[in-house]
Design an enzyme around this catalytic site. Structure first.
Site, PDB file in Angstrom:
ATOM      1  N   CYS A 131       0.751  -1.118  -0.056  1.00 63.55           N
ATOM      2  CA  CYS A 131      -0.003  -0.252  -0.035  1.00 63.55           C
ATOM      3  C   CYS A 131       0.953   1.315  -0.049  1.00 63.55           C
ATOM      4  O   CYS A 131       0.575   2.184  -0.557  1.00 63.55           O
ATOM      5  CB  CYS A 131      -0.715   0.048   1.118  1.00 63.55           C
ATOM      6  SG  CYS A 131      -2.406  -0.813   0.895  1.00 63.55           S
ATOM      7  N   CYS A 211      -8.384  -2.810  -3.663  1.00 65.84           N
ATOM      8  CA  CYS A 211      -7.639  -3.634  -5.017  1.00 65.84           C
ATOM      9  C   CYS A 211      -8.208  -4.917  -4.920  1.00 65.84           C
ATOM     10  O   CYS A 211      -8.781  -5.442  -3.834  1.00 65.84           O
ATOM     11  CB  CYS A 211      -6.219  -3.609  -4.448  1.00 65.84           C
ATOM     12  SG  CYS A 211      -5.427  -2.097  -4.696  1.00 65.84           S
ATOM     13  N   CYS A 237      -4.949   2.278   4.920  1.00 66.99           N
ATOM     14  CA  CYS A 237      -3.959   2.209   4.089  1.00 66.99           C
ATOM     15  C   CYS A 237      -2.634   3.009   4.193  1.00 66.99           C
ATOM     16  O   CYS A 237      -1.667   2.797   3.401  1.00 66.99           O
ATOM     17  CB  CYS A 237      -4.197   2.074   2.481  1.00 66.99           C
ATOM     18  SG  CYS A 237      -4.803   3.822   2.216  1.00 66.99           S
TER      19      CYS A 237
HETATM   20 FE1  SF4 Z   1      -1.304  -3.712  -2.752  1.00 64.70          FE
HETATM   21 FE2  SF4 Z   1      -3.652  -4.738  -1.590  1.00 64.70          FE
HETATM   22 FE3  SF4 Z   1      -2.823  -2.332  -0.682  1.00 64.70          FE
HETATM   23 FE4  SF4 Z   1      -3.764  -2.655  -3.159  1.00 64.70          FE
HETATM   24  S1  SF4 Z   1      -4.901  -2.705  -1.203  1.00 64.70           S
HETATM   25  S2  SF4 Z   1      -1.782  -1.452  -2.721  1.00 64.70           S
HETATM   26  S3  SF4 Z   1      -3.182  -4.589  -3.622  1.00 64.70           S
HETATM   27  S4  SF4 Z   1      -1.957  -4.237  -0.691  1.00 64.70           S
END
Ligand code: SF4
Length: 253
Positions: A131, A211, A237
């Site tokens: 992230c 995602c 995130c």
């Molecule tokens: Fe990576 Fe998952 Fe974060 Fe998207 S949500 S940036 S795929 S860890």
């Protein structure tokens, strides 16, 4: 120093950013989301503000409001390279439907990905690092040059957001949260009244959409965000954490 001189100096002393934000929160207590947006875009941060949107499950409401105030407002979407194709199509369809003319997608830097996530599978071993490179760093780049940005976060979404203010001072920028006091029912009601197109995945069991590898369907009765990073402690995130640390959220940009 003479009293008169000291008084004069204290009178002209500029407010700190924290004090300015506190003054804005006091001024807009009880204001509507539309009033806050109109002030931010047309008066407070003219030409110096962008909206950040995930084009997720309930993004249409704030995007609609921004389009009503000024459809040329810059709207930034962080395209992590791991989004659902449905989200990218929804971004384009919604922008056109609302008449938004300045939607920009910011991708992770190729050099950063080559160094940190060359296989594209970092999400399997370290979601915080993934992230950080795919969301936090690209957003920093996208917001360079802006003094303020608009986010769709709401108090009801998470315990970490329960005391969310309309205006925040964070990482050298003002963050504007016009929907801070909106409930899930308020969002549904606004979208319904204006027949805003829903994200197509909502009807398939995804009430919160990030995602593809890190979003799963949510069963009836579960928390709407239960499908985000399922099985992990992770709830944010990093985009919305004051230090831009290695933690990570996503839906509520
Ligand atoms: Fe990576 Fe998952 Fe974060 Fe998207 S949500 S940036 S795929 S860890």
């Amino acid at each position: 120093m003479a009293l008169a001189e000291a008084t004069e100096k204290s009178r002209v002393k500029p407010l700190s950013p924290e004090d300015e934000v506190a003054a804005l929160n006091a001024r807009f207590e009880g204001a509507t989301a539309q009033e806050i947006l109109a002030f931010a875009i047309r008066e407070g941060f003219v030409g110096d503000i962008a909206m950040v949107s995930s084009f997720g499950a309930d993004s249409a409401v704030l995007l609609h409001m921004v389009a009503q105030v000024d459809p040329e407002t810059p709207v930034v979407m962080v395209d992590t390279g791991k989004l659902f194709p449905d989200t990218l199509r929804y971004r384009d369809q919604l922008a056109e439907a609302l008449g938004l003319t300045n939607v920009q997608s910011q991708k992770p830097a190729k050099d950063d990905l080559s160094e940190v996530d060359p296989s594209g599978m970092l999400w399997m071993s370290d979601t915080d690092a993934c992230c950080h490179v795919r969301k936090v760093l690209p957003l920093d780049v996208a917001l360079e040059g802006y003094g303020a940005w608009i986010s769709g976060r709401k108090r009801h979404q998470a315990a970490t957001r329960s005391s969310l203010s309309f205006f925040e001072w964070e990482n050298g920028k003002v963050k504007v949260n016009p929907l801070a006091d909106w409930s899930a029912a308020d969002i549904i009601s606004y979208a319904k009244a204006r027949e805003l197109p829903p994200h197509p995945l909502v009807a398939q069991g995804y009430p919160s959409i990030g995602c593809l590898p890190c979003t799963s369907k949510v069963k009836p009765g579960e928390d709407p965000r239960a499908g985000r990073w399922r099985g992990q402690d992770k709830t944010e995130c990093g985009i919305h954490l004051a230090s831009h640390g290695r933690e990570v959220d996503g839906s509520g940009i």
